[in-house]
Scaffold this motif. Structure first.
Motif, short mmCIF file in Angstrom:
data_model
loop_
_atom_site.label_atom_id
_atom_site.label_comp_id
_atom_site.label_asym_id
_atom_site.label_seq_id
_atom_site.Cartn_x
_atom_site.Cartn_y
_atom_site.Cartn_z
N PRO A 186 0.81 -1.24 0.00
CA PRO A 186 0.00 0.00 0.00
C PRO A 186 0.84 1.27 0.00
CG PRO A 186 -0.12 -1.10 2.14
CD PRO A 186 0.57 -2.04 1.21
N ILE A 187 1.92 1.29 0.78
CA ILE A 187 2.76 2.49 0.81
C ILE A 187 3.42 2.73 -0.54
CG2 ILE A 187 4.81 3.54 1.86
CD1 ILE A 187 4.11 2.16 4.45
N GLY A 188 3.93 1.68 -1.15
CA GLY A 188 4.59 1.81 -2.44
C GLY A 188 3.64 2.26 -3.54
N VAL A 189 2.45 1.66 -3.59
CA VAL A 189 1.48 2.03 -4.62
C VAL A 189 1.00 3.46 -4.42
CG1 VAL A 189 -0.81 1.54 -5.55
CG2 VAL A 189 0.76 -0.35 -5.04
N MET A 190 0.69 3.83 -3.18
CA MET A 190 0.20 5.20 -2.94
C MET A 190 1.29 6.23 -3.24
SD MET A 190 -2.32 4.97 0.38
CE MET A 190 -1.14 4.14 1.46
N THR A 191 2.54 5.90 -2.90
CA THR A 191 3.63 6.82 -3.22
C THR A 191 3.78 7.00 -4.72
OG1 THR A 191 4.81 6.15 -1.20
CG2 THR A 191 6.10 7.22 -2.93
N ALA A 192 3.73 5.90 -5.46
CA ALA A 192 3.85 5.97 -6.91
C ALA A 192 2.70 6.75 -7.52
CB ALA A 192 3.92 4.56 -7.49
N VAL A 193 1.47 6.51 -7.05
CA VAL A 193 0.31 7.23 -7.58
C VAL A 193 0.45 8.73 -7.33
CG1 VAL A 193 -2.18 7.60 -7.28
CG2 VAL A 193 -1.26 5.27 -7.44
N TYR A 194 0.89 9.10 -6.14
CA TYR A 194 1.04 10.53 -5.85
C TYR A 194 2.10 11.17 -6.75
CZ TYR A 194 2.25 14.86 -3.52
OH TYR A 194 2.51 16.18 -3.27
N LEU A 195 3.27 10.51 -6.85
CA LEU A 195 4.35 11.08 -7.66
C LEU A 195 3.99 11.17 -9.13
CD1 LEU A 195 7.46 9.34 -6.04
CD2 LEU A 195 6.79 11.74 -5.81
N GLU A 197 0.71 10.99 -10.55
CA GLU A 197 -0.57 11.58 -10.93
C GLU A 197 -0.88 12.91 -10.26
OE1 GLU A 197 -2.39 10.30 -13.30
OE2 GLU A 197 -1.21 8.46 -13.55
N PHE A 198 -0.32 13.17 -9.09
CA PHE A 198 -0.73 14.35 -8.34
C PHE A 198 0.40 15.36 -8.11
CE2 PHE A 198 -3.75 11.05 -7.11
CZ PHE A 198 -4.96 11.72 -7.22
N ALA A 199 1.64 14.88 -7.93
CA ALA A 199 2.74 15.78 -7.56
C ALA A 199 3.13 16.67 -8.73
CB ALA A 199 3.94 14.97 -7.09
N SER A 200 3.53 17.88 -8.40
CA SER A 200 4.01 18.82 -9.41
C SER A 200 5.43 18.44 -9.82
CB SER A 200 4.00 20.24 -8.86
OG SER A 200 2.69 20.62 -8.46
N ASP A 201 5.77 18.78 -11.04
CA ASP A 201 7.12 18.50 -11.55
C ASP A 201 8.04 19.64 -11.13
OD1 ASP A 201 9.30 17.52 -12.82
OD2 ASP A 201 8.64 18.05 -14.84
N ARG A 283 -9.73 14.53 -10.57
CA ARG A 283 -8.47 13.81 -10.73
C ARG A 283 -8.46 12.52 -9.91
NH1 ARG A 283 -3.61 14.67 -12.86
NH2 ARG A 283 -4.21 16.77 -13.51
N LEU A 284 -9.02 12.59 -8.70
CA LEU A 284 -9.07 11.39 -7.87
C LEU A 284 -9.94 10.31 -8.51
CD1 LEU A 284 -8.35 9.96 -5.24
CD2 LEU A 284 -10.34 11.04 -4.17
N GLN A 285 -11.07 10.70 -9.10
CA GLN A 285 -11.93 9.74 -9.78
C GLN A 285 -11.25 9.15 -11.01
OE1 GLN A 285 -15.29 12.38 -10.29
NE2 GLN A 285 -16.50 11.24 -8.76
N VAL A 286 -10.52 9.98 -11.73
CA VAL A 286 -9.79 9.49 -12.90
C VAL A 286 -8.80 8.40 -12.50
CG1 VAL A 286 -8.13 10.12 -14.69
CG2 VAL A 286 -10.07 11.61 -14.21
N VAL A 287 -8.05 8.68 -11.42
CA VAL A 287 -7.03 7.72 -10.97
C VAL A 287 -7.68 6.47 -10.40
CG1 VAL A 287 -5.17 7.35 -9.32
CG2 VAL A 287 -5.33 9.52 -10.55
N ALA A 288 -8.68 6.64 -9.52
CA ALA A 288 -9.27 5.49 -8.82
C ALA A 288 -10.13 4.62 -9.73
CB ALA A 288 -10.11 5.98 -7.64
N HIS A 289 -10.86 5.23 -10.69
CA HIS A 289 -11.80 4.46 -11.50
C HIS A 289 -11.26 4.03 -12.85
CE1 HIS A 289 -15.21 6.70 -9.12
NE2 HIS A 289 -14.57 5.79 -8.40
N HIS A 290 -10.19 4.66 -13.31
CA HIS A 290 -9.71 4.36 -14.66
C HIS A 290 -8.23 3.97 -14.70
CE1 HIS A 290 -13.50 5.87 -16.33
NE2 HIS A 290 -13.39 6.88 -15.47
N VAL A 291 -7.38 4.87 -14.23
CA VAL A 291 -5.94 4.64 -14.38
C VAL A 291 -5.46 3.46 -13.53
CG1 VAL A 291 -3.65 5.66 -14.11
CG2 VAL A 291 -5.55 7.06 -14.93
N LEU A 292 -5.84 3.46 -12.25
CA LEU A 292 -5.35 2.42 -11.35
C LEU A 292 -5.84 1.02 -11.75
CD1 LEU A 292 -3.46 2.39 -8.96
CD2 LEU A 292 -5.42 2.57 -7.43
#
Length: 388
Positions: A186-195, A197-201, A283-292
């Motif tokens: 869970p920590i690894g997946v959530m970290t990857a999703v944040y970096l 899909e959500f984190a700024s470059d 964005r959360l719906q996009v990640v949770a329902h489609h991308v992930l």
């Protein structure tokens, strides 16, 4: 043929010859790798196959107060020097588990002493001529034979080779890997999703990415030192426990899960995200329902490979004390435990020759598990991956 045409032809021929040499070198390298692999597996099978057979002797076992106090008195005098003292020591536990045995005499197949086992397998032994004659007579009478070594799978570690098994190590490995995946996944997946899909470059996220990639190449023994300092010395996690080992392996597995999860997320086309945004999804719906969901096969593949890597690690677990002598399997993550690689390492250092076969047999079991895990990862990737 003109001069320039002749030179071009010579260059073409040299290029073809260079390609043939390169191809020959590649084939030679592949052949050498296959040969080394075949030698390795052949040597392990040659040394370890005999550990899956075990010498047994049929004799009458008497269960009474005297045999409970002095287990050697439970068997006949003709086989007392030939049966395993480790098996006889289990008589009090047998009576405790089944009180109806008290006062009865039962004909049973019991584990033979390691020297009898080595003798029947045609290996070096220390039986004298009289004992060899007794064993030969028992074989002729059908009272001594080599059978499948169930003890190897149903018993924990023992100082007696004939009674040593991998059960406690297997259970300890399962507890350790369970803790590893419950923490790392869970920590690894959530970290990857944040970096991803959500984190700024920005400079901070780039620095984090570089450090994650670097952590994947850090020697595993350093994770053992980190686990010792943080989990055992600071948080007080019980030493030699599956909890300490699992948390340490979780630190080591995290970078691999993060990297593989980010790669799986990147493989999802941007058109999927844009389509979801177009119908008003957040964005959360996009990640949770489609991308992930679409990247889940790649995430599971990377996680399984990380689990296989953690399964084969020994160095970090040595640092956190998972080298203890564990005859009984642990019943929880805080109990003292060992893992299969550490058990193999312990047997490899035992002076008795019979432990060499147990070591090779343990390696074969470990390789079978690792190959199964890696094959599962490949099958899942091939079956569920989507090509865009």
């Amino acid at each position: 043929m003109t001069g320039s045409g002749f030179e071009t032809s010579k260059r073409t021929q040299r290029r073809y010859r260079a390609e043939k040499r390169f191809k020959a070198l590649c084939i030679a390298a592949l052949t050498l790798a296959v040969v080394f692999l075949a030698i390795f597996f052949g040597d392990m099978i040659r040394k370890g196959y005999s550990a899956f057979a075990q010498a047994k002797i049929q004799t009458e076992v008497t269960y009474n107060e005297r045999s409970v106090e002095i287990p050697l008195a439970a068997v006949g005098e003709d086989v007392r020097k030939l049966v395993s003292r480790g098996w006889l020591r289990l008589i009090p536990k047998q009576v405790e588990a089944n009180p109806e045995l008290m006062g009865r005499t039962i004909t049973r197949w019991i584990v033979a002493d390691v020297q009898v086992d080595q003798y029947l397998k045609g290996k070096h032994h220390q039986l004298d001529a009289e004992q060899q004659a007794v064993v030969d007579r028992l074989v002729e009478e059908g009272r001594a034979e080599l059978g499948f070594n169930w003890t190897f799978f149903t018993h924990g570690d023992s100082k007696m080779p004939e009674m040593a098994g991998i059960k406690s190590a297997v259970v300890g490995s399962l507890y350790t890997l369970m803790v590893t995946m419950l923490v790392a996944f869970p920590i690894g997946v959530m970290t990857a999703v944040y970096l991803e899909e959500f984190a700024s470059d920005n400079h901070l996220t780039r620095l984090i990415e570089v450090n994650i990639n670097n952590l994947a190449a850090v020697p595993s023994i350093l994770y053992g030192l980190l686990g010792l300092a943080v989990f055992i010395n600071f948080f007080g996690v019980p030493r030699s426990s599956a909890l300490a080992g699992g948390l340490t392996l979780a630190l080591m597995t995290l970078p691999l899960i993060i990297i593989s999860t980010r790669a799986a997320l990147r493989a999802v086309p941007d058109s999927i995200r844009e389509g979801a945004f177009g119908v008003g999804a957040s964005r959360l719906q996009v990640v949770a329902h489609h991308v992930l969901p679409l990247s889940l096969p790649g995430i599971l593949t990377g996680s399984i490979i990380g689990l296989a890597q953690a399964m084969g690690e020994t160095a970090p677990l040595l640092i956190v004390g998972m080298m203890a002598f564990i005859p009984d399997y642990p019943t929880g993550v805080t109990d003292a435990a060992t893992v299969l690689p550490a058990q193999i390492f312990t047997w490899a250092n035992e002076p008795a020759r019979a432990f060499a076969a147990l070591t090779a047999a343990g390696i074969l079991v470990l390789l079978a598990v690792l190959l199964t895990l890696n094959a599962t990862g490949v099958i899942l990737r091939k079956r569920y991956e989507r090509r865009w």
